[in-house]
Design a protein around this motif. Structure first.
Motif, PDB file in Angstrom:
ATOM      1  N   ARG A 143     -18.347 -20.781 -38.286  1.00 35.18           N
ATOM      2  CA  ARG A 143     -18.469 -22.085 -38.937  1.00 35.18           C
ATOM      3  C   ARG A 143     -19.840 -22.193 -39.596  1.00 35.18           C
ATOM      4  NH1 ARG A 143     -15.785 -26.309 -34.571  1.00 35.18           N
ATOM      5  NH2 ARG A 143     -14.132 -24.931 -33.889  1.00 35.18           N
ATOM      6  N   PHE A 183     -11.887  -8.154 -46.147  1.00 35.20           N
ATOM      7  CA  PHE A 183     -12.007  -9.329 -46.999  1.00 35.20           C
ATOM      8  C   PHE A 183     -12.772 -10.424 -46.268  1.00 35.20           C
ATOM      9  CE2 PHE A 183      -9.030  -8.289 -50.340  1.00 35.20           C
ATOM     10  CZ  PHE A 183      -8.126  -7.421 -49.742  1.00 35.20           C
ATOM     11  N   TYR A 186     -16.341 -22.951 -43.493  1.00 38.54           N
ATOM     12  CA  TYR A 186     -15.697 -22.094 -42.494  1.00 38.54           C
ATOM     13  C   TYR A 186     -15.399 -20.775 -43.175  1.00 38.54           C
ATOM     14  CZ  TYR A 186     -12.235 -20.669 -38.964  1.00 38.54           C
ATOM     15  OH  TYR A 186     -11.532 -20.003 -37.993  1.00 38.54           O
ATOM     16  N   TYR A 215     -11.267 -10.686 -42.640  1.00 35.01           N
ATOM     17  CA  TYR A 215      -9.978 -10.067 -42.402  1.00 35.01           C
ATOM     18  C   TYR A 215     -10.072  -8.566 -42.633  1.00 35.01           C
ATOM     19  CZ  TYR A 215      -7.632 -14.646 -42.595  1.00 35.01           C
ATOM     20  OH  TYR A 215      -7.224 -15.932 -42.350  1.00 35.01           O
ATOM     21  N   ASN A 234      -9.283 -28.878 -48.866  1.00 35.17           N
ATOM     22  CA  ASN A 234      -8.136 -27.985 -48.732  1.00 35.17           C
ATOM     23  C   ASN A 234      -8.258 -26.767 -49.647  1.00 35.17           C
ATOM     24  OD1 ASN A 234      -6.985 -29.608 -46.845  1.00 35.17           O
ATOM     25  ND2 ASN A 234      -5.532 -30.557 -48.225  1.00 35.17           N
ATOM     26  N   GLN A 235      -9.442 -26.225 -49.715  1.00 30.78           N
ATOM     27  CA  GLN A 235      -9.646 -25.078 -50.590  1.00 30.78           C
ATOM     28  C   GLN A 235     -10.051 -23.862 -49.777  1.00 30.78           C
ATOM     29  OE1 GLN A 235     -12.451 -26.033 -53.721  1.00 30.78           O
ATOM     30  NE2 GLN A 235     -11.755 -28.148 -53.779  1.00 30.78           N
ATOM     31  N   PHE A 236      -9.546 -22.732 -50.141  1.00 28.78           N
ATOM     32  CA  PHE A 236     -10.036 -21.499 -49.558  1.00 28.78           C
ATOM     33  C   PHE A 236      -9.828 -20.360 -50.536  1.00 28.78           C
ATOM     34  CE2 PHE A 236      -5.928 -19.707 -48.519  1.00 28.78           C
ATOM     35  CZ  PHE A 236      -5.145 -20.817 -48.323  1.00 28.78           C
ATOM     36  N   PHE A 267     -10.304 -15.933 -51.063  1.00 32.89           N
ATOM     37  CA  PHE A 267     -10.574 -14.604 -50.543  1.00 32.89           C
ATOM     38  C   PHE A 267     -11.535 -13.887 -51.481  1.00 32.89           C
ATOM     39  CE2 PHE A 267      -7.916 -13.363 -46.952  1.00 32.89           C
ATOM     40  CZ  PHE A 267      -7.109 -14.483 -46.823  1.00 32.89           C
ATOM     41  N   PHE A 270      -6.837 -11.043 -38.945  1.00 34.86           N
ATOM     42  CA  PHE A 270      -8.053 -11.750 -38.564  1.00 34.86           C
ATOM     43  C   PHE A 270      -8.954 -10.862 -37.719  1.00 34.86           C
ATOM     44  CE2 PHE A 270     -10.573 -15.351 -37.219  1.00 34.86           C
ATOM     45  CZ  PHE A 270     -10.933 -15.042 -35.912  1.00 34.86           C
ATOM     46  N   THR A 330     -13.235 -10.268 -53.022  1.00 38.86           N
ATOM     47  CA  THR A 330     -12.576  -9.154 -53.689  1.00 38.86           C
ATOM     48  C   THR A 330     -12.273  -7.993 -52.755  1.00 38.86           C
ATOM     49  OG1 THR A 330     -14.732  -8.321 -54.346  1.00 38.86           O
ATOM     50  CG2 THR A 330     -13.553  -9.664 -55.940  1.00 38.86           C
ATOM     51  N   ASP A 342     -14.428 -15.142 -37.119  1.00 35.88           N
ATOM     52  CA  ASP A 342     -14.701 -16.287 -37.970  1.00 35.88           C
ATOM     53  C   ASP A 342     -16.057 -16.887 -37.605  1.00 35.88           C
ATOM     54  OD1 ASP A 342     -12.594 -18.787 -36.234  1.00 35.88           O
ATOM     55  OD2 ASP A 342     -14.097 -17.362 -35.498  1.00 35.88           O
ATOM     56  N   ARG A 366     -12.816 -27.179 -45.968  1.00 37.66           N
ATOM     57  CA  ARG A 366     -11.716 -27.868 -45.291  1.00 37.66           C
ATOM     58  C   ARG A 366     -11.430 -29.231 -45.911  1.00 37.66           C
ATOM     59  NH1 ARG A 366     -14.593 -25.854 -40.927  1.00 37.66           N
ATOM     60  NH2 ARG A 366     -15.374 -27.925 -40.455  1.00 37.66           N
ATOM     61  N   ALA A 367     -12.460 -29.932 -46.305  1.00 35.69           N
ATOM     62  CA  ALA A 367     -12.251 -31.285 -46.810  1.00 35.69           C
ATOM     63  C   ALA A 367     -11.430 -31.280 -48.086  1.00 35.69           C
ATOM     64  CB  ALA A 367     -13.596 -31.963 -47.039  1.00 35.69           C
ATOM     65  N   ILE A 369     -14.049 -16.550 -42.682  1.00 36.99           N
ATOM     66  CA  ILE A 369     -13.259 -15.619 -41.880  1.00 36.99           C
ATOM     67  C   ILE A 369     -13.370 -14.228 -42.485  1.00 36.99           C
ATOM     68  CG2 ILE A 369     -10.955 -15.096 -40.977  1.00 36.99           C
ATOM     69  CD1 ILE A 369     -10.187 -18.002 -41.484  1.00 36.99           C
TER      70      ILE A 369
END
Lengths: 112, 117
Positions: free
Chosen positions: A51, A89, A32, A36, A98-100, A102, A46, A104, A49, A95-96, A34
């Motif tokens: 998928r 950004f 996923y 910004y 729990n990591q995300f 940004f 936002f 640079t 986004d 998601r599995a 996004i």
């Protein structure tokens, strides 16, 4: 105008031209993404986004393209306006796990 | 109405002091975050809380501690401030974590500009 987020953090375009902001993400398992926008003195906002099961998504004057083969994400802004001047950004999410993360950021300056 | 608010907006303090930054969200979101943005605009996540449980704790110094009295608040306490702590700190919130969709969209506060002298 076109930029590569990691190598060319600044992009200048003429008002009315189309802008392309690029982002190379790191994790092939990210599912996923996004974009910004951060205006001067404000927090990120936002924009759009997408998928990982899609390769294109359109919003109002913005389009996000996803190329999973080369782990590349781009944001296209049509008819760029002075109000589009900001730092952009990309963010990738696994998601599995729990990591995300940004990216640079790329600073876009619109020349009137 | 401000969706995600932070106080104070500016914070100037001496090295060695202890300070807190407050964050409140009125969106009914389940997860809140703290980010640090350096002078080069790089955003680094520091903490997040989901239903009062810490679910991400990046490798930040233990001088930084998040405190969540309820789902709508996530405060950031910083002890023994150092020069390198000078940055803009952003609070954010999202509806759910790992929902598989727009829930991951984060809403950011206006930021707290911290300057340590």
């Amino acid at each position: 105008g076109e930029s590569v987020g990691l190598h060319l953090p600044t992009l200048s375009v003429q008002e009315g031209d189309n802008s392309i902001i690029n982002c190379a993400y790191s994790n092939s398992a990210s599912d996923y993404f996004i974009w910004y926008k951060q205006e001067s003195g404000k927090g990120p906002q936002f924009i759009i986004d997408i998928r990982s099961n899609m390769d294109k998504r359109q919003g109002q004057r913005v389009t996000v393209l996803l190329n999973k083969t080369v782990k590349h994400l781009s944001l296209q802004i049509a008819a760029t306006q002075p109000g589009d001047s900001a730092v952009y950004f990309c963010a990738e999410t696994l998601r599995a796990g729990n990591q995300f993360y940004f990216g640079t950021g790329t600073s876009l300056t619109v020349i009137p | 109405d401000t969706a995600v608010s932070q106080t104070p907006k500016y914070l100037v303090t001496q090295m060695g002091n202890d300070k807190s930054i407050k964050c409140e969200q009125n969106l009914g979101h389940d997860t809140m975050y703290w980010y640090k943005q350096d002078s080069k605009k790089f955003l680094k996540i520091m903490f997040s809380y989901n239903n009062k449980e810490l679910i991400i704790n990046e490798t930040v110094p233990n001088r930084f501690s998040p405190k969540s009295p309820d789902k709508a608040h996530l405060n950031l306490h910083i002890n023994s401030l150092e020069l390198g702590d000078s940055a803009v700190y952003f609070c954010a919130s999202s509806q759910v974590w790992s929902s598989g969709g727009p829930g991951e969209t984060q809403y950011f506060g206006p930021g707290t500009r911290l300057l340590v002298l």
